[in-house]
Design a protein around this motif. Structure first.
Motif, PDB file in Angstrom:
ATOM      1  N   UNK A   1       0.843  -1.203   0.000  1.00 20.44           N
ATOM      2  CA  UNK A   1       0.000   0.000   0.000  1.00 20.44           C
ATOM      3  C   UNK A   1       0.880   1.256   0.000  1.00 20.44           C
ATOM      4  N   UNK A   2       1.929   1.244   0.812  1.00 16.85           N
ATOM      5  CA  UNK A   2       2.843   2.379   0.859  1.00 16.85           C
ATOM      6  C   UNK A   2       3.543   2.555  -0.486  1.00 16.85           C
ATOM      7  N   UNK A   3       3.944   1.449  -1.094  1.00 13.72           N
ATOM      8  CA  UNK A   3       4.614   1.489  -2.395  1.00 13.72           C
ATOM      9  C   UNK A   3       3.713   2.133  -3.449  1.00 13.72           C
ATOM     10  N   UNK A   4       2.447   1.705  -3.495  1.00 12.44           N
ATOM     11  CA  UNK A   4       1.507   2.240  -4.480  1.00 12.44           C
ATOM     12  C   UNK A   4       1.280   3.729  -4.252  1.00 12.44           C
ATOM     13  N   UNK A   5       1.125   4.123  -2.986  1.00 13.13           N
ATOM     14  CA  UNK A   5       0.887   5.535  -2.683  1.00 13.13           C
ATOM     15  C   UNK A   5       2.087   6.408  -3.046  1.00 13.13           C
TER      16      UNK A   5
END
Length: 303
Positions: free
Chosen positions: A65-69
């Motif tokens: 999720x952090x990577x996508x954001x």
């Protein structure tokens, strides 16, 4: 960044968007095995898992999720830069992805899509048909085709001309045994082919005359979710069906189906091609929009 690295990033975002390896693979035009390998390779390079996988579901991990954001905006910038470069092309090439519901796809295939391919053989068209309304930008499409009143307000719309009508039909054999309905409530005395929408709801047949609108929740022996199956059932005399006029016009003209309640099915909004207001559309996109406008402007010609 190499093309392979960009493809790996696109794979992650496609899976995150669709929540499914299979759906993402279809969007990207690759096998699920190749998609899985790309994600595994990226996870190995990062040293973290990006997805939680089970046999039934796929979801982002906290790291994913952090990577996508964090990476999402940069990836959009990269694709924007690539589009800006492609917009300088003089010869249309590459791939155009178009989303449409099945009836709309049938309407535009011969007069618009196939004519475009004849004029621009270096372009590949990926035409995806589905009943649900999608965000064409979020799901990676260049263009969408919908009924005019379903086009999002933030999109640029191009009218494709031909208005739409519904048609209630039955087979001659069916009406040889039953009286024709004269007003919509008469349908409660007839078996009808029920239609299930993509969201799971049953479609209510819609009618209007002299400003009076009504919806009929018909009853019948079978529920289907595909127009060609419903047409086959009606041709077999199982009951009455409710179709877009274009889907059964040739059957009516040939006498295979009989139309009823014609005065309760007025002309409705026509089809529109729509697309986001990009600053740098590719040469292929510009050419396709130009052809749609050209065909829509010709008297007696419409996709």
């Amino acid at each position: 960044m190499t093309r392979a690295e960009l493809n790996d990033l696109d794979a992650v975002f496609a899976i995150a968007r669709r929540g499914s390896f299979r759906a993402a693979a279809l969007d990207l035009g690759m096998s699920t095995t190749a998609l899985s390998n790309a994600v595994r390779k990226l996870e190995a390079e990062l040293g973290v898992r990006l997805f939680n996988r089970t046999t039934r579901s796929v979801s982002l991990t906290d790291a994913g999720r952090l990577f996508v954001e964090q990476v999402g905006p940069a990836l959009q910038d990269v694709h924007g830069a690539l589009e800006a470069v492609r917009s300088q092309q003089t010869t249309p090439s590459g791939t155009l992805r178009i989303n449409a519901f099945a009836m709309a796809a049938r309407e535009i295939l011969s007069p618009l899509v196939l004519e475009f391919l004849r004029r621009h053989p270096q372009v590949h068209v990926d035409l995806v048909t589905e009943g649900r309304l999608v965000d064409i930008v979020a799901e990676g499409f260049d263009l969408g085709v919908r009924v005019a009143d379903l086009v999002p307000s933030d999109m640029i719309a191009v009218s494709l001309g031909r208005p739409q009508r519904f048609a209630v039909v039955g087979s001659p054999a069916y009406f040889g045994k039953r009286e024709k309905p004269r007003v919509p409530p008469d349908l409660f005395n007839h078996p009808c082919i029920r239609v299930r929408l993509p969201n799971g709801a049953l479609y209510r047949w819609q009618f209007e005359r002299d400003g009076q609108a009504t919806q009929i929740d018909v009853r019948g022996p079978i529920t289907l979710d595909e127009a060609s199956l419903a047409r086959a059932a009606v041709l077999e005399g199982i009951g009455l069906g409710f179709f877009m006029e274009q889907d059964v016009r040739t059957d009516i003209e040939a006498g295979r189906l009989v139309r009823v309640l014609d005065d309760w099915t007025p002309v409705r909004a026509g089809l529109c091609l729509y697309y986001p207001g990009r600053r740098n559309p590719s040469a292929a996109l510009r050419a396709f929009i130009g052809l749609a406008r050209e065909l829509g402007a010709k008297p007696g010609v419409s996709p």
